[in-house]
Design a protein around this motif. Structure first.
Motif: not given
Length: 662
Positions: A392-414
């Motif tokens: 499903a589409p990942l909205p902007a707040e999902g992206f922001t949550w990942v970088y704030e709570n999972v890790g800043k150095r990983l690459q999130l690929q939707s």
């Protein structure tokens, strides 16, 4: 424009597999590209040059070489690599960069103890299983069906079947009898491999009755192989043999049947919500090349990696995951409830297995966000370099949550793609930054465009997602569709010669993409098309709302029509006027007045397919008078009982104009 959340390191071309590929192109093809966009433009313009470079760079093992790269460019019916013979399983089991004693498969689940299978052990298990299938009389073109979860045996069976030139098909064991027989009666398998059951969290799920019913419904079956998954000590059903007998010790050597590039490898299925599931046939060569390209060049996977995508064997992401060893990556298999004992389970498993690339779904990430989970606090995710999101589409707040709570150095690929091509059309790549709410790029070799209502390409505007050039992993065809009529109708009827996928997409000036939902579920108010994805993002962002589905009922007179929203609320909550006002205010503020629904109803559940996709279209059909049984095939739903609330509302709406609660 969304915020930039991640930027490639300055030396990305020295550290990534796509960087290696670019250097090889410069040295061996005399081609240099300043940036990803230039590389993509070449990949979708010079199809011969690009796809031959993939064949050569990955050193595809072939028994006879191709006489050309692309003999016919027309769609449908493009002919790739004519004359070539190869075998998908042989190329996967090469496992480049892995030593014999390196892990190739790391399997965890809630039914069994963890298991690690080395590269040498995987080759040996496939050799034995292939010999066993051959003893059962399996020949090239025969179908072998697996009613089995995401366990090593299912993977071994796929590779063994493919090694013989036979055709594989799997259904996850949570599928009910009707869902399975609707799929397999179409392809008439000769061998069934089935488990007796599985555990989902703490709950044992016995499937012996379903297996018996499936066997009875498939007169084509000559053999059944039983896997004692839930109860290893249980006797084998009458007329069946055990997995141990199938995979018994044998002196038979490991062999791979050379098949044509487009020889069927496996059959995947559409969700089957509005009729029989479409049996989509994928070929050895097309799947191999597409997965090599995506796994190495887009996901940056290689011999040092552990690749884990949470999936069942009923979703195409399983087929994508298990190609990992073809690029030298070990794969992590997980069978069970991803929320047991809590939503931290998958993150802890990723840490435990040293996962470097974790794939999951947008709904899972949003559920973690809503629960207030901080994955980096519950697991050591320092090894994680990549995080994939699809389904499903990942909205902007999902992206922001990942970088704030999972890790800043990983690459999130939707990513977005589908069963139809068993890959993603659009996704991420190591060379490009990550913008909040945006899919970074169109994949190499995928000529994705947005088309307006009159069929012209548009940039920066919402349009139909189309593909205007062939891809090797487009289906070989549909099963039992000799003249290709069903295949043409599925993708090529709206724009002849152009693949129409059925999604709304916006492609911006830099090539970034935003998918806003299925085009057949569009909300069209007063001529303005509204995607459903952003709608759900706002509604389900409210603490009170657990799930939702929205439909637009058109006005035959050309007016605005009716926008109906259905919400599943947190336990113990009842929909009242105050909550209705809150929902309407949020939608008006975040989106527009056009997004404010005319009615909001509380329901117990949103109807979903077995792969967890929402079913807007059947809901719309029911609300406009279509009987439930004609609107949706209940066997394709994880919760068919959810449809009755919509049928009851439809009846009430025909009797009164008063808003009611479903």
């Amino acid at each position: 424009m969304g915020d930039v959340l991640w930027t490639p390191p300055a030396d990305v071309r020295e550290r990534s597999r796509i960087g290696d590929y670019l250097r090889w192109l410069a040295e061996h093809r005399g081609r240099e590209f300043a940036d990803y966009d230039a590389l993509w433009q070449w990949s979708v313009t010079d199809l011969d040059g690009f796809w031959r470079s993939i064949w050569d760079w990955f050193e595809v093992v072939a028994h006879t070489p191709p006489t050309a790269t692309l003999a016919d460019r027309g769609m449908p019916g493009a002919r790739w690599f004519p004359g070539a013979t190869l075998n998908y399983a042989e190329n996967v089991l090469r496992m480049p960069g892995l030593a014999d004693d390196d892990p190739a498969v790391i399997a965890y689940g809630q039914t069994r103890d963890p298991e690690t299978v080395t590269a040498a052990q995987l080759r040996e298990r496939v050799r034995r299983a292939a010999a066993g299938l051959r003893r059962l009389g399996v020949r090239p073109g025969d179908r072998v069906a697996a009613y089995a979860p995401n366990i090593p045996e299912t993977y071994v069976l796929l590779l063994a079947t493919a090694s013989l030139g036979a055709i594989f098909s799997s259904c996850a064991p949570e599928f009910g009898t009707r869902s399975v027989t609707d799929r397999w009666q179409q392809i008439e398998p000769t061998v069934l491999v089935a488990v007796d059951g599985y555990r989902y969290g703490e709950k044992p799920v016995d499937r012996r009755a379903e297996v018996a019913a499936i066997r009875a419904a498939l007169p084509s079956l000559r053999h059944t192989v039983a896997i004692g998954c839930l109860d290893p000590a249980a006797p084998v059903p009458d007329g069946a043999i055990s997995w141990a007998e199938l995979a018994a010790e044998t002196d038979e050597p490991s062999t791979f049947t050379p098949v044509a590039f487009d020889h069927p490898l496996y059959v995947l299925y559409s969700s089957g919500t509005t009729g029989l599931p479409k049996p989509i046939v994928h070929g050895h060569g097309g799947i191999l090349l597409e997965h090599l390209k995506m796994l190495a060049l887009h996901h940056d996977l290689g011999p040092a990696d552990r690749f884990f995508w949470f999936t069942t064997t009923g979703w195409m992401m399983w087929n994508f995951l298990v190609s990992g060893p073809a690029v030298g990556a070990a794969i992590v298999l997980f069978d069970g409830n991803p929320g047991h004992p809590d939503l931290g389970a998958l993150w802890r498993l990723a840490a435990q297995t040293g996962t470097t690339y974790l794939g999951t779904s947008a709904p899972f990430l949003l559920a973690c966000r809503k629960a207030g989970l901080v994955p980096r606090d519950v697991a050591d995710l320092s090894a994680l370099r990549g995080l994939g999101s699809t389904g499903a589409p990942l909205p902007a707040e999902g992206f922001t949550w990942v970088y704030e709570n999972v890790g800043k150095r990983l690459q999130l690929q939707s990513l977005s793609g589908g069963t139809d091509v068993c890959t993603g059309f659009v996704g991420g790549v190591p060379l490009l930054p990550v913008y909040a709410g945006e899919i970074a790029c169109r994949a190499l070799g995928a000529k994705v465009e947005a088309r307006s209502a009159d069929g012209t390409p548009v940039v920066g505007e919402l349009g139909e997602l189309v593909i205007t050039e062939p891809m090797p992993s487009m289906p070989v065809g549909f099963w039992n569709d000799p003249d290709g009529a069903r295949y043409r109708e599925a993708y090529f009827e709206v724009y002849p010669g152009v693949w129409r996928h059925g999604d709304w997409i916006t492609v911006n000036e830099r090539g970034g993409c935003v998918i806003t939902g299925r085009s057949d579920a569009t909300l069209n108010r007063g001529g303005v098309r509204l995607g459903t994805a952003e709608f759900y993002s706002v509604v389900e962002g409210l603490d009170e709302v657990v799930d939702s589905v929205v439909v637009h009922l058109e006005d035959d007179e050309g007016g605005a029509g009716e926008l109906l929203l259905f919400v599943v609320l947190a336990e113990g909550l009842e929909l009242d006027d105050a909550l209705r006002r809150t929902i309407c205010r949020e939608l008006r503020t975040a989106l527009s007045p056009r997004h404010v629904p005319d009615e909001i109803h509380q329901v117990r559940a949103v109807p979903r397919t077995l792969s967890a996709k929402k079913l807007e279209v059947p809901v719309k059909k029911i609300l406009t008078g279509t009987p439930v049984d004609a609107a949706a095939a209940k066997g394709a739903l994880v919760n068919p009982e959810s449809l009755t609330a919509f049928a009851a509302l439809a009846q009430r709406r025909t009797r009164t104009d008063e808003p009611t609660s479903a």
